[in-house]
Design a protein around this motif. Structure first.
Motif, PDB file in Angstrom:
ATOM      1  N   PHE A 115       0.919  -1.295  -0.118  1.00  0.00           N
ATOM      2  CA  PHE A 115       0.005  -0.094  -0.080  1.00  0.00           C
ATOM      3  C   PHE A 115       0.826   1.259  -0.018  1.00  0.00           C
ATOM      4  O   PHE A 115       0.578   2.317  -0.675  1.00  0.00           O
ATOM      5  CB  PHE A 115      -0.894   0.055   1.150  1.00  0.00           C
ATOM      6  CG  PHE A 115      -2.003  -1.069   1.294  1.00  0.00           C
ATOM      7  CD1 PHE A 115      -2.892  -1.047   0.349  1.00  0.00           C
ATOM      8  CD2 PHE A 115      -1.728  -2.206   1.997  1.00  0.00           C
ATOM      9  CE1 PHE A 115      -4.065  -2.207   0.251  1.00  0.00           C
ATOM     10  CE2 PHE A 115      -2.705  -3.264   2.011  1.00  0.00           C
ATOM     11  CZ  PHE A 115      -3.756  -3.096   0.985  1.00  0.00           C
ATOM     12  N   ILE A 116       1.904   1.098   0.712  1.00  0.00           N
ATOM     13  CA  ILE A 116       2.767   2.627   0.698  1.00  0.00           C
ATOM     14  C   ILE A 116       3.481   2.740  -0.428  1.00  0.00           C
ATOM     15  O   ILE A 116       3.421   3.703  -0.962  1.00  0.00           O
ATOM     16  CB  ILE A 116       4.047   2.185   1.926  1.00  0.00           C
ATOM     17  CG1 ILE A 116       3.361   1.958   3.411  1.00  0.00           C
ATOM     18  CG2 ILE A 116       4.861   3.463   1.955  1.00  0.00           C
ATOM     19  CD1 ILE A 116       2.488   3.067   4.037  1.00  0.00           C
ATOM     20  N   GLU A 117       3.889   1.734  -1.167  1.00  0.00           N
ATOM     21  CA  GLU A 117       4.525   1.976  -2.592  1.00  0.00           C
ATOM     22  C   GLU A 117       3.412   2.668  -3.347  1.00  0.00           C
ATOM     23  O   GLU A 117       3.853   3.453  -4.383  1.00  0.00           O
ATOM     24  CB  GLU A 117       4.975   0.524  -3.233  1.00  0.00           C
ATOM     25  CG  GLU A 117       6.175   0.348  -2.558  1.00  0.00           C
ATOM     26  CD  GLU A 117       6.763  -1.314  -2.918  1.00  0.00           C
ATOM     27  OE1 GLU A 117       7.689  -1.555  -2.163  1.00  0.00           O
ATOM     28  OE2 GLU A 117       5.881  -1.803  -3.555  1.00  0.00           O
ATOM     29  N   ALA A 118       2.328   2.011  -3.663  1.00  0.00           N
ATOM     30  CA  ALA A 118       1.209   2.361  -4.346  1.00  0.00           C
ATOM     31  C   ALA A 118       0.863   3.856  -4.116  1.00  0.00           C
ATOM     32  O   ALA A 118       0.467   4.859  -4.938  1.00  0.00           O
ATOM     33  CB  ALA A 118      -0.205   1.631  -4.227  1.00  0.00           C
ATOM     34  N   ILE A 119       0.703   4.345  -2.928  1.00  0.00           N
ATOM     35  CA  ILE A 119       0.730   5.613  -2.243  1.00  0.00           C
ATOM     36  C   ILE A 119       1.670   6.530  -2.990  1.00  0.00           C
ATOM     37  O   ILE A 119       1.332   7.542  -3.179  1.00  0.00           O
ATOM     38  CB  ILE A 119       0.445   5.525  -0.862  1.00  0.00           C
ATOM     39  CG1 ILE A 119      -1.058   5.082  -0.327  1.00  0.00           C
ATOM     40  CG2 ILE A 119       0.493   7.099  -0.255  1.00  0.00           C
ATOM     41  CD1 ILE A 119      -1.026   4.659   1.151  1.00  0.00           C
ATOM     42  N   GLU A 120       2.822   6.232  -2.748  1.00  0.00           N
ATOM     43  CA  GLU A 120       3.929   6.949  -2.907  1.00  0.00           C
ATOM     44  C   GLU A 120       3.812   7.275  -4.588  1.00  0.00           C
ATOM     45  O   GLU A 120       3.924   8.519  -4.778  1.00  0.00           O
ATOM     46  CB  GLU A 120       5.270   6.350  -2.764  1.00  0.00           C
ATOM     47  CG  GLU A 120       6.274   7.334  -2.718  1.00  0.00           C
ATOM     48  CD  GLU A 120       7.610   6.618  -2.254  1.00  0.00           C
ATOM     49  OE1 GLU A 120       7.517   5.491  -1.973  1.00  0.00           O
ATOM     50  OE2 GLU A 120       8.715   7.455  -1.938  1.00  0.00           O
ATOM     51  N   LYS A 121       3.334   6.524  -5.394  1.00  0.00           N
ATOM     52  CA  LYS A 121       3.413   6.456  -6.769  1.00  0.00           C
ATOM     53  C   LYS A 121       2.326   7.449  -7.124  1.00  0.00           C
ATOM     54  O   LYS A 121       2.462   8.526  -7.853  1.00  0.00           O
ATOM     55  CB  LYS A 121       2.786   5.256  -7.327  1.00  0.00           C
ATOM     56  CG  LYS A 121       3.688   4.634  -8.419  1.00  0.00           C
ATOM     57  CD  LYS A 121       3.576   3.471  -9.051  1.00  0.00           C
ATOM     58  CE  LYS A 121       4.593   2.579  -9.028  1.00  0.00           C
ATOM     59  NZ  LYS A 121       4.232   1.074  -9.421  1.00  0.00           N
ATOM     60  N   ILE A 122       0.972   7.526  -6.484  1.00  0.00           N
ATOM     61  CA  ILE A 122       0.179   8.488  -6.744  1.00  0.00           C
ATOM     62  C   ILE A 122       0.312   9.756  -6.240  1.00  0.00           C
ATOM     63  O   ILE A 122      -0.190  10.720  -6.777  1.00  0.00           O
ATOM     64  CB  ILE A 122      -1.536   7.972  -6.532  1.00  0.00           C
ATOM     65  CG1 ILE A 122      -1.622   7.909  -5.008  1.00  0.00           C
ATOM     66  CG2 ILE A 122      -2.006   6.875  -7.275  1.00  0.00           C
ATOM     67  CD1 ILE A 122      -2.788   8.304  -4.338  1.00  0.00           C
ATOM     68  N   ALA A 123       1.024   9.919  -5.071  1.00  0.00           N
ATOM     69  CA  ALA A 123       1.211  11.157  -4.240  1.00  0.00           C
ATOM     70  C   ALA A 123       2.211  12.008  -4.977  1.00  0.00           C
ATOM     71  O   ALA A 123       2.157  13.235  -5.058  1.00  0.00           O
ATOM     72  CB  ALA A 123       1.574  10.960  -3.076  1.00  0.00           C
ATOM     73  N   THR A 124       3.406  11.413  -5.529  1.00  0.00           N
ATOM     74  CA  THR A 124       4.337  12.241  -5.991  1.00  0.00           C
ATOM     75  C   THR A 124       4.251  13.169  -7.264  1.00  0.00           C
ATOM     76  O   THR A 124       4.390  14.244  -6.825  1.00  0.00           O
ATOM     77  CB  THR A 124       5.400  11.088  -6.454  1.00  0.00           C
ATOM     78  OG1 THR A 124       5.790  10.110  -5.598  1.00  0.00           O
ATOM     79  CG2 THR A 124       6.810  11.718  -6.882  1.00  0.00           C
ATOM     80  N   PRO A 125       3.284  12.785  -8.110  1.00  0.00           N
ATOM     81  CA  PRO A 125       2.944  13.780  -8.983  1.00  0.00           C
ATOM     82  C   PRO A 125       2.158  15.140  -8.723  1.00  0.00           C
ATOM     83  O   PRO A 125       2.289  16.008  -9.242  1.00  0.00           O
ATOM     84  CB  PRO A 125       2.152  12.976 -10.061  1.00  0.00           C
ATOM     85  CG  PRO A 125       2.230  11.633  -9.872  1.00  0.00           C
ATOM     86  CD  PRO A 125       2.707  11.421  -8.317  1.00  0.00           C
ATOM     87  N   PHE A 135       7.284   8.250   5.396  1.00  0.00           N
ATOM     88  CA  PHE A 135       6.484   7.136   5.664  1.00  0.00           C
ATOM     89  C   PHE A 135       7.164   6.345   6.819  1.00  0.00           C
ATOM     90  O   PHE A 135       8.388   6.578   7.097  1.00  0.00           O
ATOM     91  CB  PHE A 135       6.512   6.223   4.572  1.00  0.00           C
ATOM     92  CG  PHE A 135       5.955   6.721   3.190  1.00  0.00           C
ATOM     93  CD1 PHE A 135       4.429   6.393   2.992  1.00  0.00           C
ATOM     94  CD2 PHE A 135       6.847   7.359   2.286  1.00  0.00           C
ATOM     95  CE1 PHE A 135       4.001   7.159   1.917  1.00  0.00           C
ATOM     96  CE2 PHE A 135       6.114   7.610   1.149  1.00  0.00           C
ATOM     97  CZ  PHE A 135       4.571   7.572   0.996  1.00  0.00           C
ATOM     98  N   ASP A 136       6.369   5.909   7.636  1.00  0.00           N
ATOM     99  CA  ASP A 136       6.999   5.041   8.837  1.00  0.00           C
ATOM    100  C   ASP A 136       6.146   3.910   9.180  1.00  0.00           C
ATOM    101  O   ASP A 136       4.675   4.045   9.245  1.00  0.00           O
ATOM    102  CB  ASP A 136       6.659   6.245  10.076  1.00  0.00           C
ATOM    103  CG  ASP A 136       7.321   5.511  11.386  1.00  0.00           C
ATOM    104  OD1 ASP A 136       7.678   4.299  11.195  1.00  0.00           O
ATOM    105  OD2 ASP A 136       7.142   6.116  12.410  1.00  0.00           O
ATOM    106  N   PHE A 137       6.721   2.658   8.843  1.00  0.00           N
ATOM    107  CA  PHE A 137       5.922   1.524   9.058  1.00  0.00           C
ATOM    108  C   PHE A 137       7.007   0.447   9.108  1.00  0.00           C
ATOM    109  O   PHE A 137       8.014   0.311   8.653  1.00  0.00           O
ATOM    110  CB  PHE A 137       4.803   1.294   7.548  1.00  0.00           C
ATOM    111  CG  PHE A 137       5.741   1.049   6.311  1.00  0.00           C
ATOM    112  CD1 PHE A 137       6.401   2.123   5.752  1.00  0.00           C
ATOM    113  CD2 PHE A 137       5.987  -0.224   5.792  1.00  0.00           C
ATOM    114  CE1 PHE A 137       7.256   2.044   4.341  1.00  0.00           C
ATOM    115  CE2 PHE A 137       6.783  -0.167   4.740  1.00  0.00           C
ATOM    116  CZ  PHE A 137       7.317   0.671   4.141  1.00  0.00           C
ATOM    117  N   ALA A 138       6.288  -0.742   9.462  1.00  0.00           N
ATOM    118  CA  ALA A 138       7.221  -2.030   9.691  1.00  0.00           C
ATOM    119  C   ALA A 138       7.034  -2.775   8.291  1.00  0.00           C
ATOM    120  O   ALA A 138       5.821  -3.306   8.074  1.00  0.00           O
ATOM    121  CB  ALA A 138       6.697  -2.813  10.770  1.00  0.00           C
TER     122      ALA A 138
END
Ligand code: ADP
Length: 270
Positions: A115-125, A135-138
């Motif tokens: 989920f974090i990777e997908a979020i980073e993808k849509i947030a960056t642009p 991000f902070d997660f295990a």
């Protein structure tokens, strides 16, 4: 879904006596179902003509260089508005599906990292130079649910954090787990929300500042969708905010939907 619906309420009447109220709410239930059906059908019916309009607009767009500037602006405007309408209809359809429990994919275990990777993808642009996203997660934590629904809920919160921090600032996306629960949260240092509006934020089409929100391109349905998705996952949305300081939107998942290497009891169940 058919049958008689009743509502039972009890109150203490005297020291030892209770009053029990039994109310027939079948009619209310039917009306609510009619409302849901109407929204679902209307959204569905709107989709076909919109697809045709969009098709013609795309053709017009290809030849717009030969047209006067005022017409070119008109075409751009119509394209923007039809895209907005498409988002609105898609959100209404999604909300209807969630309300009617329709076509849900099977719940599975997904890593939080996915989920974090997908979020980073849509947030960056959509981030500006003034935003700092972290991000902070295990990495090995996992969560049990529907990927598409959870992705939609989490990304809605992150996109909102960016949208409602027009001057930039820090945005922290965090996942924490304990033996009691798992919490996904998004913290921003943006506009914040007046406390009196917080209980109304998950209502459909509720917006604190109608002018600003419609210009940011939202549909006003995002948090209603988040709430329904979380309900499907036995989870709860918590909102903390301070006007002009920022907000924290957090999703609280029960322990049986969370797996973490740091929680021995949870990892042992497969
Ligand atoms: P919208 O499409 O308008 O963003 P949402 O349902 O996602 O609809 O949010 C409802 C309203 O809640 C928004 O219009 C905005 O006023 C407020 N809101 C949501 N997230 C935030 C946030 N992170 N900071 C400040 N206000 C927010």
């Amino acid at each position: 879904k058919e049958g008689i619906y009743i509502e039972i309420q009890t109150t203490l009447y005297d020291k030892n006596d209770h009053l029990i109220f039994i109310r027939d709410v079948t009619r209310l239930h039917l009306l609510e179902q009619m409302r849901k059906d109407f929204v679902a059908n209307a959204s569905h019916e709107l989709k076909t003509p919109l697809t045709v309009i969009k098709g013609y607009l795309e053709t017009l767009d290809m030849f717009k260089d030969n047209l006067p500037a005022s017409m070119q602006r008109g075409i751009t405007n119509m394209s923007d508005q039809s895209l907005r309408m498409e988002h609105l209809i898609d959100d209404l359809l999604l909300l209807s599906r969630l309300e009617n429990d329709e076509k849900r994919e099977e719940d599975q275990w997904y890593s939080v990292q996915l989920f974090i990777e997908a979020i980073e993808k849509i947030a960056t642009p959509i981030l500006s130079e003034q935003h700092q996203l972290s991000f902070d997660f295990a990495e090995n934590d996992r969560i049990y649910g529907s990927y598409n629904e959870l992705y939609s809920a989490f990304s809605n919160l992150v996109v909102n954090a960016i949208k409602y921090s027009p001057n930039g600032g820090a945005i922290l996306v965090k996942w924490e787990s304990s033996e009691f629960n798992g919490v996904f949260s998004v913290k921003d240092s943006g506009l914040g929300i007046d406390p009196r509006y917080i209980p109304r934020l998950t209502e459909r089409f509720f917006r604190v500042d109608k002018g600003r929100s419609s210009s940011t391109g939202g549909t006003g349905l995002g948090l209603a969708i988040v709430k329904h998705i979380l309900m499907h996952h036995d989870a709860k949305l918590q909102i903390r905010s301070e006007l002009n300081r920022g907000s924290v939107f957090s999703c609280h998942f029960p322990a049986n939907r969370v797996r973490s290497d740091s929680i021995p009891s949870a990892t042992s169940s497969t």
